[in-house]
Scaffold this motif. Structure first.
Motif, PDB file in Angstrom:
ATOM      1  N   GLY A 283       8.245   8.728 -33.306  1.00  0.00           N
ATOM      2  CA  GLY A 283       7.018   9.082 -34.000  1.00  0.00           C
ATOM      3  C   GLY A 283       6.834  10.580 -34.137  1.00  0.00           C
ATOM      4  N   ASP A 284       7.625  11.377 -33.394  1.00  0.00           N
ATOM      5  CA  ASP A 284       7.540  12.836 -33.469  1.00  0.00           C
ATOM      6  C   ASP A 284       8.595  13.421 -34.415  1.00  0.00           C
ATOM      7  OD1 ASP A 284       5.417  13.062 -31.596  1.00  0.00           O
ATOM      8  OD2 ASP A 284       6.851  12.762 -29.973  1.00  0.00           O
ATOM      9  N   SER A 285       9.466  12.575 -34.969  1.00  0.00           N
ATOM     10  CA  SER A 285      10.554  13.041 -35.826  1.00  0.00           C
ATOM     11  C   SER A 285      10.077  14.001 -36.906  1.00  0.00           C
ATOM     12  CB  SER A 285      11.221  11.844 -36.519  1.00  0.00           C
ATOM     13  OG  SER A 285      12.064  11.150 -35.651  1.00  0.00           O
ATOM     14  N   GLY A 286      10.859  15.042 -37.118  1.00  0.00           N
ATOM     15  CA  GLY A 286      10.551  16.001 -38.168  1.00  0.00           C
ATOM     16  C   GLY A 286       9.489  17.007 -37.797  1.00  0.00           C
ATOM     17  N   GLY A 287       8.826  16.780 -36.662  1.00  0.00           N
ATOM     18  CA  GLY A 287       7.710  17.634 -36.269  1.00  0.00           C
ATOM     19  C   GLY A 287       8.132  19.005 -35.790  1.00  0.00           C
ATOM     20  N   PRO A 288       7.168  19.883 -35.563  1.00  0.00           N
ATOM     21  CA  PRO A 288       7.459  21.280 -35.251  1.00  0.00           C
ATOM     22  C   PRO A 288       8.063  21.495 -33.868  1.00  0.00           C
ATOM     23  CG  PRO A 288       5.186  20.993 -36.043  1.00  0.00           C
ATOM     24  CD  PRO A 288       5.724  19.644 -35.736  1.00  0.00           C
ATOM     25  N   PHE A 289       9.070  22.337 -33.836  1.00  0.00           N
ATOM     26  CA  PHE A 289       9.554  22.962 -32.609  1.00  0.00           C
ATOM     27  C   PHE A 289       9.457  24.445 -32.890  1.00  0.00           C
ATOM     28  CE2 PHE A 289      13.122  24.445 -29.803  1.00  0.00           C
ATOM     29  CZ  PHE A 289      12.571  24.046 -28.604  1.00  0.00           C
ATOM     30  N   VAL A 290       8.413  25.087 -32.378  1.00  0.00           N
ATOM     31  CA  VAL A 290       8.104  26.468 -32.744  1.00  0.00           C
ATOM     32  C   VAL A 290       8.279  27.391 -31.544  1.00  0.00           C
ATOM     33  CG1 VAL A 290       6.551  25.879 -34.639  1.00  0.00           C
ATOM     34  CG2 VAL A 290       5.631  26.070 -32.328  1.00  0.00           C
ATOM     35  N   CYS A 291       8.756  28.581 -31.828  1.00  0.00           N
ATOM     36  CA  CYS A 291       8.947  29.580 -30.786  1.00  0.00           C
ATOM     37  C   CYS A 291       7.972  30.738 -31.007  1.00  0.00           C
ATOM     38  CB  CYS A 291      10.377  30.117 -30.787  1.00  0.00           C
ATOM     39  SG  CYS A 291      11.631  28.876 -30.370  1.00  0.00           S
ATOM     40  N   LYS A 292       7.380  31.193 -29.929  1.00  0.00           N
ATOM     41  CA  LYS A 292       6.459  32.325 -29.983  1.00  0.00           C
ATOM     42  C   LYS A 292       7.265  33.615 -30.094  1.00  0.00           C
ATOM     43  CE  LYS A 292       2.763  34.521 -27.291  1.00  0.00           C
ATOM     44  NZ  LYS A 292       2.055  34.523 -25.986  1.00  0.00           N
ATOM     45  N   THR A 293       6.934  34.451 -31.062  1.00  0.00           N
ATOM     46  CA  THR A 293       7.621  35.730 -31.212  1.00  0.00           C
ATOM     47  C   THR A 293       6.598  36.857 -31.212  1.00  0.00           C
ATOM     48  OG1 THR A 293       7.519  35.995 -33.625  1.00  0.00           O
ATOM     49  CG2 THR A 293       9.243  34.536 -32.745  1.00  0.00           C
ATOM     50  N   ASN A 294       7.105  38.075 -31.205  1.00  0.00           N
ATOM     51  CA  ASN A 294       6.228  39.240 -31.238  1.00  0.00           C
ATOM     52  C   ASN A 294       5.508  39.377 -32.573  1.00  0.00           C
ATOM     53  OD1 ASN A 294       8.998  39.731 -32.056  1.00  0.00           O
ATOM     54  ND2 ASN A 294       8.430  41.876 -32.371  1.00  0.00           N
ATOM     55  N   HIS A 295       5.894  38.566 -33.576  1.00  0.00           N
ATOM     56  CA  HIS A 295       5.232  38.613 -34.884  1.00  0.00           C
ATOM     57  C   HIS A 295       4.550  37.304 -35.248  1.00  0.00           C
ATOM     58  CE1 HIS A 295       8.033  42.112 -36.281  1.00  0.00           C
ATOM     59  NE2 HIS A 295       7.033  42.528 -35.509  1.00  0.00           N
ATOM     60  N   GLY A 296       4.463  36.356 -34.309  1.00  0.00           N
ATOM     61  CA  GLY A 296       3.826  35.079 -34.603  1.00  0.00           C
ATOM     62  C   GLY A 296       4.736  33.913 -34.269  1.00  0.00           C
ATOM     63  N   TRP A 297       4.218  32.699 -34.398  1.00  0.00           N
ATOM     64  CA  TRP A 297       4.984  31.494 -34.093  1.00  0.00           C
ATOM     65  C   TRP A 297       5.933  31.167 -35.239  1.00  0.00           C
ATOM     66  CZ3 TRP A 297       4.792  28.838 -29.503  1.00  0.00           C
ATOM     67  CH2 TRP A 297       3.761  29.177 -28.618  1.00  0.00           C
ATOM     68  N   VAL A 298       7.199  30.937 -34.897  1.00  0.00           N
ATOM     69  CA  VAL A 298       8.258  30.733 -35.886  1.00  0.00           C
ATOM     70  C   VAL A 298       8.733  29.282 -35.864  1.00  0.00           C
ATOM     71  CG1 VAL A 298      10.671  31.291 -36.423  1.00  0.00           C
ATOM     72  CG2 VAL A 298       9.052  33.116 -35.895  1.00  0.00           C
ATOM     73  N   ALA A 299       8.869  28.687 -37.061  1.00  0.00           N
ATOM     74  CA  ALA A 299       9.417  27.338 -37.200  1.00  0.00           C
ATOM     75  C   ALA A 299      10.909  27.387 -36.897  1.00  0.00           C
ATOM     76  CB  ALA A 299       9.175  26.815 -38.610  1.00  0.00           C
ATOM     77  N   THR A 300      11.279  26.963 -35.703  1.00  0.00           N
ATOM     78  CA  THR A 300      12.650  27.111 -35.223  1.00  0.00           C
ATOM     79  C   THR A 300      13.449  25.818 -35.335  1.00  0.00           C
ATOM     80  OG1 THR A 300      11.893  28.809 -33.685  1.00  0.00           O
ATOM     81  CG2 THR A 300      14.037  27.797 -33.226  1.00  0.00           C
ATOM     82  N   GLY A 301      12.795  24.680 -35.076  1.00  0.00           N
ATOM     83  CA  GLY A 301      13.505  23.405 -35.112  1.00  0.00           C
ATOM     84  C   GLY A 301      12.620  22.297 -35.652  1.00  0.00           C
TER      85      GLY A 301
END
Length: 325
Positions: free
Chosen positions: A228-246
């Motif tokens: 049920g979580d497939s395709g959902g966000p895996f985001v990493c916090k960066t010094n410029h904001g949260w990045v869509a990583t996976g």
């Protein structure tokens, strides 16, 4: 054991009918568990993850079947296996909510749109390599405190091994609420070795695609994405904001010991994503990766990474004892 795509449309339904399957580990029935949520996570508050989209399908009573990451007003990133059986005009996306999905139950922050185009990556195969899809909405989302885009990564962004990023999703069985969890990233060869030691590759002979996939999880288990979580966000916090990583792809069971999960590696698809955005007549938003409220991180706080390279930001030294081999 089975490689379970994290799509879920019916109770006990583990994924598409053409899913990859192999011999079962009959000594451990937990590989067939039907818990379908962010396992071991926390319930999110409105505004924590404003790029979270929920993918609904008409044939299943408009229930949430997958997730997605909002990256522009009209474009969402998801998983290819989520659309292997569905047509674009059968799908819609909702955003700006943490409970439920029906419009009649929502607050003013709720938004939804039908889908004009749904395109799986041409390299997607039955082994879940290139398990990424792009969706063009018929009606663009409007930016608010509760609906905002995640930043798109640079093509050189490689999240640091041991870096801790956040997965979120509704998932069937999530107590009708958006959940999130902090998940550490594994070195890919170590991930491949431990999965192979558990029989994870015995039925395919194929290792992880080191370019198109990210491995993340806890060696002791207990915290993970699930069906049920497939395709959902895996985001990493960066010094410029949260990045869509996976994008959530698949795992062997959910939250199992020595069974880290696999996510599609969004930076690898930089050119393809940007071409799709241009074809949709859209553009990269000026503001991205911003949240209204701080989420609770009871296990570990996310690691701050460099927005260009994915390396650990100097102000956030990497110390993650007791997690890896």
């Amino acid at each position: 054991m089975k490689a379970d795509p994290r799509l879920s449309v019916l109770i006990g339904f583990r994924g598409p009918s053409d899913r990859v399957s192999g011999p079962q580990n009959e000594s451990d029935e937990t590989f067939e568990r039907v818990d379908s949520r962010i396992i071991g996570g926390e319930i999110s508050e409105l505004g924590n993850w404003p790029w979270q989209a929920a993918m609904l399908h008409a044939n299943y009573g408009d229930h949430i079947v997958c997730g997605g990451t909002i990256v522009t007003e009209k474009v969402i990133i998801g998983a290819a296996h989520c659309i292997s059986q569905f047509k674009a005009d059968e799908i819609k996306f909702t955003a700006g909510h943490t409970k439920g999905f029906h419009a009649r139950t929502q607050k003013s922050s709720y938004q939804f749109s039908t889908v004009n185009r749904a395109v799986a990556h041409p390299g997607y195969n039955k082994y879940f390599h290139n398990d990424i899809a792009l969706f063009e909405l018929n009606f663009p989302f409007t930016w608010t405190d509760y609906v905002r885009p995640a930043c798109l990564p640079s093509p050189d962004f490689v999240p640091s091994v041991n870096g801790r990023c956040v997965v979120s999703g509704f998932g069937k069985g999530s107590n009708d609420a958006l959940n999130h969890a902090v998940i550490p990233i594994w070195e890919k060869q170590s991930c491949e070795n431990i999965l192979e030691s558990q029989g994870g590759w015995s039925w395919t002979g194929l290792p992880i695609d080191h370019a198109s996939q990210i491995c993340a999880g806890y060696q002791p288990g207990g915290i993970d994405a699930c069906q049920g979580d497939s395709g959902g966000p895996f985001v990493c916090k960066t010094n410029h904001g949260w990045v869509a990583t996976g994008a959530v792809s698949y795992g062997y069971g959910c939250a199992q010991k020595n069974m880290p999960a696999i996510y599609s590696n969004i930076p690898m698809y930089h050119d393809w994503i940007h071409e799709f955005i241009a074809e949709a007549g859209d553009s990269i938003p000026e503001g991205c990766g911003e949240v209204k409220a701080n989420a609770n991180f009871p296990v570990l706080t996310p690691t701050t990474l460099d927005a260009e390279t994915g390396e650990v930001w100097p102000e956030d030294p990497r110390v993650v004892p007791g997690i890896y081999l």
